[in-house]
Design an enzyme around this catalytic site. Structure first.
Site, short mmCIF file in Angstrom:
data_model
loop_
_atom_site.label_atom_id
_atom_site.label_comp_id
_atom_site.label_asym_id
_atom_site.label_seq_id
_atom_site.Cartn_x
_atom_site.Cartn_y
_atom_site.Cartn_z
N ASP A 8 0.89 -1.18 0.07
CA ASP A 8 -0.06 0.08 -0.11
C ASP A 8 0.89 1.06 -0.07
O ASP A 8 1.70 1.39 0.88
CB ASP A 8 -0.86 0.00 1.28
CG ASP A 8 -1.87 1.05 1.09
OD1 ASP A 8 -2.55 0.91 0.18
OD2 ASP A 8 -2.01 2.07 1.77
N ASP A 44 21.94 -36.44 38.43
CA ASP A 44 22.47 -35.23 38.93
C ASP A 44 22.04 -35.17 40.41
O ASP A 44 21.47 -36.20 41.06
CB ASP A 44 21.68 -34.15 38.10
CG ASP A 44 22.73 -33.13 37.82
OD1 ASP A 44 23.42 -32.83 38.87
OD2 ASP A 44 22.80 -32.57 36.89
N GLY A 104 21.90 -38.00 42.75
CA GLY A 104 23.15 -38.61 43.49
C GLY A 104 24.28 -37.69 43.13
O GLY A 104 24.14 -36.93 42.10
N PHE A 160 27.92 -38.03 41.81
CA PHE A 160 28.83 -38.95 40.98
C PHE A 160 30.13 -39.01 41.37
O PHE A 160 30.99 -39.91 41.15
CB PHE A 160 28.86 -38.62 39.31
CG PHE A 160 29.02 -37.11 38.94
CD1 PHE A 160 30.19 -36.82 39.29
CD2 PHE A 160 28.31 -36.83 37.96
CE1 PHE A 160 30.42 -35.37 38.71
CE2 PHE A 160 28.44 -35.53 37.38
CZ PHE A 160 29.67 -34.70 37.89
N ARG A 163 29.74 -31.68 28.47
CA ARG A 163 30.16 -30.40 28.94
C ARG A 163 30.38 -30.47 30.34
O ARG A 163 29.83 -29.78 31.20
CB ARG A 163 29.50 -29.31 28.25
CG ARG A 163 29.32 -29.19 26.81
CD ARG A 163 28.96 -27.98 26.38
NE ARG A 163 28.28 -26.99 27.23
CZ ARG A 163 26.98 -27.26 27.57
NH1 ARG A 163 26.22 -28.23 26.90
NH2 ARG A 163 26.40 -26.21 28.23
C1 LIG Z 1 3.07 8.63 -5.63
C2 LIG Z 1 2.84 7.67 -6.79
C3 LIG Z 1 2.05 6.70 -6.50
N1 LIG Z 1 1.52 5.64 -7.66
C4 LIG Z 1 0.72 4.62 -7.49
C5 LIG Z 1 1.23 3.34 -6.59
C6 LIG Z 1 -0.11 2.76 -6.51
O1 LIG Z 1 -0.37 1.86 -7.25
C7 LIG Z 1 -1.11 3.75 -6.38
C8 LIG Z 1 -1.33 3.74 -4.55
O2 LIG Z 1 -2.48 2.97 -4.60
P1 LIG Z 1 -2.60 1.77 -3.47
O3 LIG Z 1 -3.71 1.70 -3.01
O4 LIG Z 1 -1.28 1.48 -2.81
O5 LIG Z 1 -2.27 0.67 -4.61
P2 LIG Z 1 -3.50 0.20 -5.84
O6 LIG Z 1 -4.96 0.85 -5.48
O7 LIG Z 1 -2.91 0.84 -7.07
O8 LIG Z 1 -3.51 -1.19 -5.94
P3 LIG Z 1 -3.90 -2.48 -4.96
O9 LIG Z 1 -4.59 -1.73 -3.81
O10 LIG Z 1 -4.69 -3.38 -5.69
O11 LIG Z 1 -2.65 -2.84 -4.52
O12 LIG Z 1 -0.33 5.05 -6.47
C9 LIG Z 1 2.42 5.78 -8.58
O13 LIG Z 1 2.14 4.96 -9.59
N2 LIG Z 1 3.40 6.93 -8.79
C10 LIG Z 1 3.50 7.69 -8.03
O14 LIG Z 1 4.39 8.49 -8.11
#
Ligand SMILES: Cc1cn([C@H]2C[C@H](O)[C@@H](COP(=O)(O)OP(=O)(O)OP(=O)(O)O)O2)c(=O)[nH]c1=O
Length: 678
Positions: free
Chosen positions: A88, A545, A571, A573, A588
């Site tokens: 994300d 031991d 015991g 030894f 050891r």
């Molecule tokens: C800042 C920035 C983000 N992005 C993109 C990357 C991610 O795909 C998106 C951020 O959203 P995300 O929610 O991270 O991803 P997504 O919705 O594309 O895919 P999924 O949730 O299915 O994994 O922004 C760019 O392509 N270039 C950039 O410079």
């Protein structure tokens, strides 16, 4: 392919990318990863205000995306993929989180916020390892994030709208795409460019390497000690008792059942075993044990007995004449082995900065003990990475001193220090967290509370002669027997944790299936007995031991594999008759005793052993005869390691023949002799 050995680790796995992002797909397939794409249906609607930092939000969202896909796939065909990757990406301006704009106005608001300023782009990543067991899905989650700083130029309204009307901002966090038209808005980028585009490939590979190739704990030995910051003392680290506010609580605290950092250590082992069918036992923590034990040598050094870096002996006469005791090590020569070579040169050859080393008070083992006592590694396991000030707050310690302690631990390879703060290294996660399966906390505790003091008395012994030295070393064991129940328990905990590391190697160094019964002398909590019973299904094992030890050993049996083929017999030894057995085992043990006691013990075993019976001895492996001894595995023992030949002669002298020697587990020398007819 040499370039991507870690990516190759996933080659034969069913890998799923839980993302619809075309950028992520491109980055990962360009890196040579083969995967299926199953976009996550997890709604990115976590309550942002409930996260302490923007990256915590991104990491959690990434994790939920991946878990949703893993769960759905498992439900659908009752077979989850092996690995699911979720990610994300968010843009953060201070504490404010910007995701994908919902419409053009939203995009305009976002871009106006970024205009002419710096912001952070965080990508949280979750690698979820899945395993279906009895129709149930088990997951192990590794998570991390990467931060990249991006600065926008001052942009005119006209330009912003032109960019928005291009349509590019709509599916991108923060409303821009740096890889295309949006690149024109950007003045500079600090950090990983691919992280902005949606996937921090470099960090991902590092994470895979960490999971699949955990650093050898032995690597600790390569830490250059000149990187260790000099500190005064940690004795007054805490205003309260060392142990912090509530160490018990902090050790148990956590992130509400989530996979915390410490849990990651399980991943490589479980994975190694599951993916490669490999032995999932951790490698022998050579470096850590040397660190825990090194003070025996350095204590010797303090009184001028032994050159710490090279292990050679100094001339005690010169010492007693006062050359060394007051003068500091720099000016004195190591008088045996390499006459005339200044100590500083030895330090240099050993890769140690003598100046820094000798300035560092207390020495690194004490630092390690202090950190263990404060439950530092437990806190970082549950809550790391943490900044020094947060660690200090959690431990109720002084912030400045805590930072020093953390820095020394980092220099010793026990902690990792990044911008996000301090976190445990693999070796700390495996061996220094108190409730870990392979925890060596017991050794640290015992060495700190007891052995340290005994070795402090070494100086007196040196001045009073060699016999006294032996006496002081032997006294450690004598003392342990005469001390309290708590001390016995401390000793048992230490021995228990060390035995866990060595028992398998000892049990399997030779084929022992010809023996029907074995007696482990000084077998303590029965770890080796258990391993022997497991390895040899016919074998009956007696643990012999001291009564105070066998009485307490029950407390260590919980959770272990139980078998009726093991019995505990109390015991001594040196005094009581030894239980009958085909095979006697001394693991050891020999190093603990001065020569007279050692011969007494061996001769008692020899008398009890029937012809054709065996004696199995396992000790810390020494190098070749006469070579300098490192402090390896001298933990809990007072004597010096013997060479394989010395062991052979020892057993022969006591009536054992066909003596065979094997090296086991890197640090152990295991010797098996057969009792000759008298
Ligand atoms: C800042 C920035 C983000 N992005 C993109 C990357 C991610 O795909 C998106 C951020 O959203 P995300 O929610 O991270 O991803 P997504 O919705 O594309 O895919 P999924 O949730 O299915 O994994 O922004 C760019 O392509 N270039 C950039 O410079």
């Amino acid at each position: 392919m040499v370039l991507c050995p870690v990516i190759g680790k996933l080659q034969h796995k069913r890998v799923v990318l839980a993302s619809a992002s075309p950028r992520r797909q491109e980055i990962l397939s360009n890196a040579g990863l083969r995967f299926e794409v199953v976009p996550s249906r997890f709604k990115e609607k976590l309550h942002k205000a409930s996260f302490a930092t923007p990256y915590a939000y991104a990491v959690e969202t990434a994790k939920q995306k991946a878990l949703e896909v893993a769960g759905r796939m498992h439900q659908k065909d009752l077979r989850a993929p092996d690995v699911v990757i979720g990610a994300d990406t968010i843009v953060a301006v201070g504490a404010m989180i910007l995701e994908k704009p919902v419409d053009k106005q939203d995009a305009y608001r976002m871009l106006s916020r970024l205009n002419g300023k710096e912001h952070s782009v965080f990508t949280g990543v979750a690698i979820v390892h899945c395993c279906s067991k009895d129709g149930r899905l088990d997951t192990e989650v590794s998570e991390f994030y990467e931060e990249t700083t991006v600065k926008f130029s001052e942009l005119s309204e006209e330009l912003l709208w032109e960019y928005i009307n291009s349509g590019e901002p709509m599916d991108k966090a923060g409303g821009y795409g740096i890889q295309a038209l949006g690149g024109m808005l950007v003045e500079y980028v600090h950090g990983d460019f691919l992280n902005v585009v949606g996937f921090p490939l470099n960090h991902f590979c590092k994470e895979l390497a960490r999971l699949y190739y955990p650093p050898r704990p032995a690597d600790l030995r390569r830490v250059r000690h000149d990187s260790i910051p000099a500190v005064d003392t940690f004795e007054n680290l805490s205003d309260s008792e060392a142990g912090g506010a509530d160490p018990g609580q902090s050790a148990k605290g956590g992130r509400g059942g989530e996979q915390a950092d410490g849990d990651r250590s399980q991943a490589p082992r479980a994975l190694d075993a599951a993916l490669n069918g490999a032995d999932s036992r951790p490698r022998f923590p050579t470096g850590l044990l040397e660190l825990m034990d090194g003070f025996k040598a350095s204590k010797s050094r303090e009184v001028g007995l032994e050159c710490w870096p090279c292990g050679r002996l100094w001339d005690p006469a010169a010492l007693l004449a006062g050359q060394q005791v007051d003068g500091g090590p720099q000016d004195t020569s190591c008088l045996q082995g390499r006459p005339g070579l200044p100590m500083a040169d030895h330090a240099d050859q050993a890769g140690v900065c003598w100046g820094s080393w000798s300035k560092c008070h207390p020495p690194p083992p004490k630092v390690l003990f202090t950190a263990c006592k404060l439950k530092l590694f437990d806190v970082l396991k549950d809550q790391g990475p943490l900044q020094a000030v947060d660690v200090a707050r959690k431990l109720s310690t002084c912030a400045g001193r805590t930072e020093q302690l953390l820095d020394v631990c980092a220099a010793l390879g026990l902690l990792e220090k990044t911008r996000r703060g301090y976190s445990n290294t693999e070796v700390a996660t495996l061996h220094l967290v108190s409730d870990g399966e392979h925890s060596l906390q017991g050794v640290a505790e015992y060495n700190d509370a007891h052995v340290w003091g005994v070795f402090t008395r070494l100086g007196l012994a040196v001045r009073e002669g060699a016999e006294q030295t032996r006496g002081a070393l032997g006294a450690m064991e004598e003392e342990r027997l005469s001390q309290s129940r708590e001390l016995t328990l401390q000793f048992m905990r230490a021995k228990h944790s060390l035995s866990k590391l060595t028992a398998h190697h000892v049990a399997t160094a030779f084929d022992l299936s010809r023996f029907a019964s074995a007696c482990d002398l000084g077998g303590c909590t029965g770890i080796l007995a258990r391993e022997l019973a497991q390895e040899y299904p016919r074998l009956q094992v007696t643990v012999f031991d001291l009564p105070e030890v066998t009485e307490l050993s029950g407390g260590f049996q919980r959770g272990g594999r139980q078998t009726e083929r093991i019995r505990f017999v109390p015991g001594d030894f040196f005094k009581d008759s030894l239980p009958e057995a085909d095979l006697y085992v001394l693991s050891r043990m020999l190093q603990d005793w001065p020569d007279d006691k050692l011969h007494k013990l061996l001769s008692r075993i020899s008398s009890s052993c029937k012809p054709g019976g065996g004696l199995l001895v396992a000790e810390a492996a020494a190098e070749e005869e006469g070579a300098s001894q490192s402090p390896r595995l001298r933990t809990l023992s007072a004597g010096q390691p013997r060479s394989p030949d010395e062991h052979r002669r020892l057993l022969q002298r006591h009536g054992f023949q066909d003596v065979r020697v094997a090296r086991a587990g890197d640090l152990l020398c295991v010797v098996l002799g057969t009792r000759a007819a008298p």
